[in-house]
Design a protein around this motif. Sequence first.
Motif, PDB file in Angstrom:
ATOM      1  N   ALA A  13      -1.136  17.161  -8.214  1.00  0.00           N
ATOM      2  CA  ALA A  13      -1.822  16.550  -9.353  1.00  0.00           C
ATOM      3  C   ALA A  13      -1.665  15.034  -9.341  1.00  0.00           C
ATOM      4  O   ALA A  13      -2.617  14.296  -9.634  1.00  0.00           O
ATOM      5  CB  ALA A  13      -1.286  17.140 -10.657  1.00  0.00           C
ATOM      6  N   LEU A  14      -0.481  14.553  -8.975  1.00  0.00           N
ATOM      7  CA  LEU A  14      -0.250  13.111  -8.896  1.00  0.00           C
ATOM      8  C   LEU A  14      -1.063  12.484  -7.759  1.00  0.00           C
ATOM      9  O   LEU A  14      -1.608  11.396  -7.904  1.00  0.00           O
ATOM     10  CB  LEU A  14       1.237  12.826  -8.695  1.00  0.00           C
ATOM     11  N   ALA A  15      -1.147  13.179  -6.643  1.00  0.00           N
ATOM     12  CA  ALA A  15      -1.904  12.665  -5.496  1.00  0.00           C
ATOM     13  C   ALA A  15      -3.396  12.588  -5.790  1.00  0.00           C
ATOM     14  O   ALA A  15      -4.084  11.723  -5.262  1.00  0.00           O
ATOM     15  CB  ALA A  15      -1.655  13.534  -4.264  1.00  0.00           C
ATOM     16  N   HIS A  60      -0.613   9.141  -3.993  1.00  0.00           N
ATOM     17  CA  HIS A  60       0.173   9.104  -2.752  1.00  0.00           C
ATOM     18  C   HIS A  60      -0.534   9.911  -1.657  1.00  0.00           C
ATOM     19  O   HIS A  60      -1.297  10.826  -1.943  1.00  0.00           O
ATOM     20  CB  HIS A  60       1.605   9.599  -2.974  1.00  0.00           C
ATOM     21  N   VAL A  61      -0.274   9.515  -0.412  1.00  0.00           N
ATOM     22  CA  VAL A  61      -0.962  10.142   0.715  1.00  0.00           C
ATOM     23  C   VAL A  61      -0.103  11.179   1.429  1.00  0.00           C
ATOM     24  O   VAL A  61      -0.620  11.977   2.216  1.00  0.00           O
ATOM     25  CB  VAL A  61      -1.463   9.090   1.730  1.00  0.00           C
ATOM     26  N   ARG A  62       1.203  11.170   1.136  1.00  0.00           N
ATOM     27  CA  ARG A  62       2.085  12.131   1.798  1.00  0.00           C
ATOM     28  C   ARG A  62       3.325  12.333   0.949  1.00  0.00           C
ATOM     29  O   ARG A  62       3.822  11.393   0.326  1.00  0.00           O
ATOM     30  CB  ARG A  62       2.476  11.612   3.168  1.00  0.00           C
ATOM     31  N   ALA A  63       3.814  13.557   0.938  1.00  0.00           N
ATOM     32  CA  ALA A  63       5.062  13.873   0.246  1.00  0.00           C
ATOM     33  C   ALA A  63       5.861  14.827   1.135  1.00  0.00           C
ATOM     34  O   ALA A  63       5.378  15.902   1.488  1.00  0.00           O
ATOM     35  CB  ALA A  63       4.790  14.510  -1.107  1.00  0.00           C
ATOM     36  N   VAL A  64       7.050  14.402   1.522  1.00  0.00           N
ATOM     37  CA  VAL A  64       7.933  15.232   2.335  1.00  0.00           C
ATOM     38  C   VAL A  64       9.069  15.690   1.436  1.00  0.00           C
ATOM     39  O   VAL A  64       9.847  14.877   0.932  1.00  0.00           O
ATOM     40  CB  VAL A  64       8.475  14.450   3.552  1.00  0.00           C
ATOM     41  N   SER A  83       3.185   6.071  -0.404  1.00  0.00           N
ATOM     42  CA  SER A  83       2.179   5.629  -1.371  1.00  0.00           C
ATOM     43  C   SER A  83       0.864   5.313  -0.664  1.00  0.00           C
ATOM     44  O   SER A  83       0.802   5.214   0.561  1.00  0.00           O
ATOM     45  CB  SER A  83       2.678   4.400  -2.125  1.00  0.00           C
ATOM     46  N   ALA A  84      -0.164   5.101  -1.455  1.00  0.00           N
ATOM     47  CA  ALA A  84      -1.480   4.745  -0.913  1.00  0.00           C
ATOM     48  C   ALA A  84      -1.417   3.438  -0.126  1.00  0.00           C
ATOM     49  O   ALA A  84      -2.187   3.238   0.814  1.00  0.00           O
ATOM     50  CB  ALA A  84      -2.496   4.650  -2.040  1.00  0.00           C
TER      51      ALA A  84
END
Length: 115
Positions: A13-15, A60-64, A83-84
């Motif tokens: 949802a944040l992305a 954001h473009v990626r979350a690990v 982040s973007a």
Amino acid sequence: LAPDAVIAIVLDALAHNDDDDAGLAVVFAFASPVNRAVVGPLERFSDLARDDVYRPLLGHVRAVRGGLKVDGDRATQRVVVTSASGDRVVYTFSLSRQSSGAYKGCWMTDGVTRE
């Protein structure tokens, strides 16, 4: 939902938040009643999400995600977000399983802390 599923939904949802803040509305819906009392209503929460501390989460473009730690009715997970703009920022998501009320038994977000 299990705590890792809640975190996945919140991160997604944040992305993908839009101009109408539909993503932030989803994030707020998963906030625990105690968290909502501190950061709400939704309009105030939306402003808070745009603060320098949390802005990297929006779009954001990626979350690990690190390992999920569950201790009874509490859970935490460390997440490294790209982040973007390409910055890497670390957050810890804290959740609790609600023990009473309308959300009894549900895992909800108590807070997100930037490391």
